[in-house]
Motif scaffolding. Structure first.
Motif, PDB file in Angstrom:
ATOM      1  N   PRO A 132     -40.405 -17.922 -35.737  1.00 55.77           N
ATOM      2  CA  PRO A 132     -39.847 -16.870 -34.891  1.00 55.77           C
ATOM      3  C   PRO A 132     -38.715 -16.140 -35.613  1.00 55.77           C
ATOM      4  CG  PRO A 132     -39.853 -19.004 -33.753  1.00 55.77           C
ATOM      5  CD  PRO A 132     -40.248 -19.247 -35.170  1.00 55.77           C
ATOM      6  N   THR A 133     -38.628 -14.851 -35.416  1.00 61.98           N
ATOM      7  CA  THR A 133     -37.623 -14.056 -36.127  1.00 61.98           C
ATOM      8  C   THR A 133     -36.202 -14.495 -35.813  1.00 61.98           C
ATOM      9  OG1 THR A 133     -37.743 -12.347 -34.420  1.00 61.98           O
ATOM     10  CG2 THR A 133     -39.067 -12.018 -36.386  1.00 61.98           C
ATOM     11  N   ASP A 134     -35.963 -15.036 -34.619  1.00 65.99           N
ATOM     12  CA  ASP A 134     -34.604 -15.475 -34.299  1.00 65.99           C
ATOM     13  C   ASP A 134     -34.217 -16.744 -35.057  1.00 65.99           C
ATOM     14  OD1 ASP A 134     -36.337 -17.114 -32.807  1.00 65.99           O
ATOM     15  OD2 ASP A 134     -34.908 -17.308 -31.156  1.00 65.99           O
ATOM     16  N   ARG A 135     -35.181 -17.429 -35.657  1.00 67.04           N
ATOM     17  CA  ARG A 135     -34.899 -18.641 -36.441  1.00 67.04           C
ATOM     18  C   ARG A 135     -34.705 -18.343 -37.935  1.00 67.04           C
ATOM     19  NH1 ARG A 135     -36.323 -23.785 -33.927  1.00 67.04           N
ATOM     20  NH2 ARG A 135     -36.038 -23.366 -31.731  1.00 67.04           N
ATOM     21  N   LEU A 136     -35.114 -17.156 -38.380  1.00 68.19           N
ATOM     22  CA  LEU A 136     -35.064 -16.853 -39.821  1.00 68.19           C
ATOM     23  C   LEU A 136     -33.652 -16.918 -40.418  1.00 68.19           C
ATOM     24  CD1 LEU A 136     -37.767 -14.101 -40.194  1.00 68.19           C
ATOM     25  CD2 LEU A 136     -37.866 -16.463 -40.981  1.00 68.19           C
ATOM     26  N   PRO A 137     -32.615 -16.376 -39.753  1.00 69.48           N
ATOM     27  CA  PRO A 137     -31.278 -16.497 -40.363  1.00 69.48           C
ATOM     28  C   PRO A 137     -30.840 -17.952 -40.542  1.00 69.48           C
ATOM     29  CG  PRO A 137     -31.276 -14.805 -38.678  1.00 69.48           C
ATOM     30  CD  PRO A 137     -32.593 -15.534 -38.566  1.00 69.48           C
ATOM     31  N   LEU A 138     -31.094 -18.790 -39.550  1.00 67.26           N
ATOM     32  CA  LEU A 138     -30.728 -20.211 -39.658  1.00 67.26           C
ATOM     33  C   LEU A 138     -31.561 -20.900 -40.736  1.00 67.26           C
ATOM     34  CD1 LEU A 138     -29.000 -22.506 -38.546  1.00 67.26           C
ATOM     35  CD2 LEU A 138     -30.760 -22.891 -36.806  1.00 67.26           C
ATOM     36  N   MET A 139     -32.846 -20.572 -40.791  1.00 68.61           N
ATOM     37  CA  MET A 139     -33.718 -21.141 -41.814  1.00 68.61           C
ATOM     38  C   MET A 139     -33.244 -20.727 -43.208  1.00 68.61           C
ATOM     39  SD  MET A 139     -37.792 -20.572 -42.408  1.00 68.61           S
ATOM     40  CE  MET A 139     -38.339 -21.592 -41.059  1.00 68.61           C
ATOM     41  N   ALA A 140     -32.897 -19.457 -43.355  1.00 69.14           N
ATOM     42  CA  ALA A 140     -32.422 -18.968 -44.654  1.00 69.14           C
ATOM     43  C   ALA A 140     -31.143 -19.689 -45.068  1.00 69.14           C
ATOM     44  CB  ALA A 140     -32.201 -17.457 -44.595  1.00 69.14           C
ATOM     45  N   ARG A 141     -30.237 -19.882 -44.124  1.00 66.15           N
ATOM     46  CA  ARG A 141     -28.990 -20.585 -44.433  1.00 66.15           C
ATOM     47  C   ARG A 141     -29.280 -22.016 -44.879  1.00 66.15           C
ATOM     48  NH1 ARG A 141     -25.528 -20.861 -39.584  1.00 66.15           N
ATOM     49  NH2 ARG A 141     -26.309 -18.745 -39.440  1.00 66.15           N
ATOM     50  N   LEU A 142     -30.166 -22.695 -44.158  1.00 67.30           N
ATOM     51  CA  LEU A 142     -30.545 -24.065 -44.524  1.00 67.30           C
ATOM     52  C   LEU A 142     -31.144 -24.103 -45.921  1.00 67.30           C
ATOM     53  CD1 LEU A 142     -31.259 -27.072 -43.926  1.00 67.30           C
ATOM     54  CD2 LEU A 142     -33.407 -26.210 -42.962  1.00 67.30           C
ATOM     55  N   LEU A 143     -32.030 -23.167 -46.219  1.00 72.08           N
ATOM     56  CA  LEU A 143     -32.759 -23.168 -47.490  1.00 72.08           C
ATOM     57  C   LEU A 143     -31.979 -22.518 -48.630  1.00 72.08           C
ATOM     58  CD1 LEU A 143     -36.309 -22.301 -46.114  1.00 72.08           C
ATOM     59  CD2 LEU A 143     -35.411 -24.558 -46.743  1.00 72.08           C
ATOM     60  N   GLU A 144     -30.780 -22.007 -48.313  1.00 72.36           N
ATOM     61  CA  GLU A 144     -29.899 -21.395 -49.315  1.00 72.36           C
ATOM     62  C   GLU A 144     -30.543 -20.187 -49.987  1.00 72.36           C
ATOM     63  OE1 GLU A 144     -28.491 -24.526 -51.904  1.00 72.36           O
ATOM     64  OE2 GLU A 144     -27.963 -25.794 -50.191  1.00 72.36           O
ATOM     65  N   VAL A 145     -31.211 -19.362 -49.175  1.00 79.06           N
ATOM     66  CA  VAL A 145     -31.823 -18.123 -49.644  1.00 79.06           C
ATOM     67  C   VAL A 145     -31.468 -17.016 -48.655  1.00 79.06           C
ATOM     68  CG1 VAL A 145     -33.750 -19.301 -50.786  1.00 79.06           C
ATOM     69  CG2 VAL A 145     -34.009 -18.539 -48.424  1.00 79.06           C
ATOM     70  N   GLY A 146     -31.755 -15.791 -49.051  1.00 74.97           N
ATOM     71  CA  GLY A 146     -31.527 -14.682 -48.149  1.00 74.97           C
ATOM     72  C   GLY A 146     -32.690 -14.515 -47.182  1.00 74.97           C
ATOM     73  N   PRO A 147     -32.410 -14.081 -45.950  1.00 75.59           N
ATOM     74  CA  PRO A 147     -33.494 -13.860 -44.993  1.00 75.59           C
ATOM     75  C   PRO A 147     -34.496 -12.811 -45.477  1.00 75.59           C
ATOM     76  CG  PRO A 147     -31.345 -13.486 -43.956  1.00 75.59           C
ATOM     77  CD  PRO A 147     -31.111 -13.833 -45.378  1.00 75.59           C
ATOM     78  N   THR A 148     -34.008 -11.815 -46.199  1.00 72.43           N
ATOM     79  CA  THR A 148     -34.911 -10.793 -46.739  1.00 72.43           C
ATOM     80  C   THR A 148     -35.868 -11.406 -47.740  1.00 72.43           C
ATOM     81  OG1 THR A 148     -33.233  -9.097 -46.407  1.00 72.43           O
ATOM     82  CG2 THR A 148     -35.017  -8.568 -47.930  1.00 72.43           C
ATOM     83  N   TRP A 149     -35.378 -12.342 -48.546  1.00 70.63           N
ATOM     84  CA  TRP A 149     -36.251 -13.003 -49.519  1.00 70.63           C
ATOM     85  C   TRP A 149     -37.348 -13.786 -48.797  1.00 70.63           C
ATOM     86  CZ3 TRP A 149     -37.710 -17.980 -50.672  1.00 70.63           C
ATOM     87  CH2 TRP A 149     -38.456 -18.123 -51.851  1.00 70.63           C
ATOM     88  N   LEU A 150     -36.983 -14.474 -47.711  1.00 70.26           N
ATOM     89  CA  LEU A 150     -38.007 -15.213 -46.968  1.00 70.26           C
ATOM     90  C   LEU A 150     -39.112 -14.282 -46.477  1.00 70.26           C
ATOM     91  CD1 LEU A 150     -36.092 -17.773 -44.711  1.00 70.26           C
ATOM     92  CD2 LEU A 150     -37.608 -18.271 -46.618  1.00 70.26           C
ATOM     93  N   LEU A 151     -38.714 -13.113 -45.989  1.00 74.91           N
ATOM     94  CA  LEU A 151     -39.689 -12.183 -45.422  1.00 74.91           C
ATOM     95  C   LEU A 151     -40.485 -11.421 -46.470  1.00 74.91           C
ATOM     96  CD1 LEU A 151     -37.609 -10.682 -42.488  1.00 74.91           C
ATOM     97  CD2 LEU A 151     -39.623 -12.157 -42.316  1.00 74.91           C
TER      98      LEU A 151
END
Length: 85
Positions: A56-75
């Motif tokens: 879910p898009t609302d989880r991406l910022p938290l996921m990015a923080r956990l994974l130490e990457v930028g949310p844009t990179w994940l997407l």
């Protein structure tokens, strides 16, 4: 010629699931640990990594923080990706 593991090749052609898996591996985090952090089941996290579902898009910022990457990179595959030891 040996491949430089400090800067693996990242492509925007990768899937979001592939990038999630790659980032998790880069910080040596287990699937269970990652799932617990986002308060989802390991099955749900695995389905994201295997492109059977999209986080879910609302989880991406938290996921990015956990994974130490930028949310844009994940997407997209562009931006701050994982750092390898």
């Amino acid at each position: 010629m040996p491949q430089d593991r400090s800067k693996p090749h990242f492509s925007a052609d990768d899937t979001i699931g592939g990038r999630i898996s790659l980032a998790r591996d880069a910080i040596d985090l287990t699937l269970d640990e990652a799932a617990d952090f986002l308060m989802v089941s390991a099955w749900t996290w695995a389905s994201w990594e295997n492109d059977r579902a999209t986080p879910p898009t609302d989880r991406l910022p938290l996921m990015a923080r956990l994974l130490e990457v930028g949310p844009t990179w994940l997407l997209t595959g562009y931006g701050s990706g994982p750092r390898w030891p």
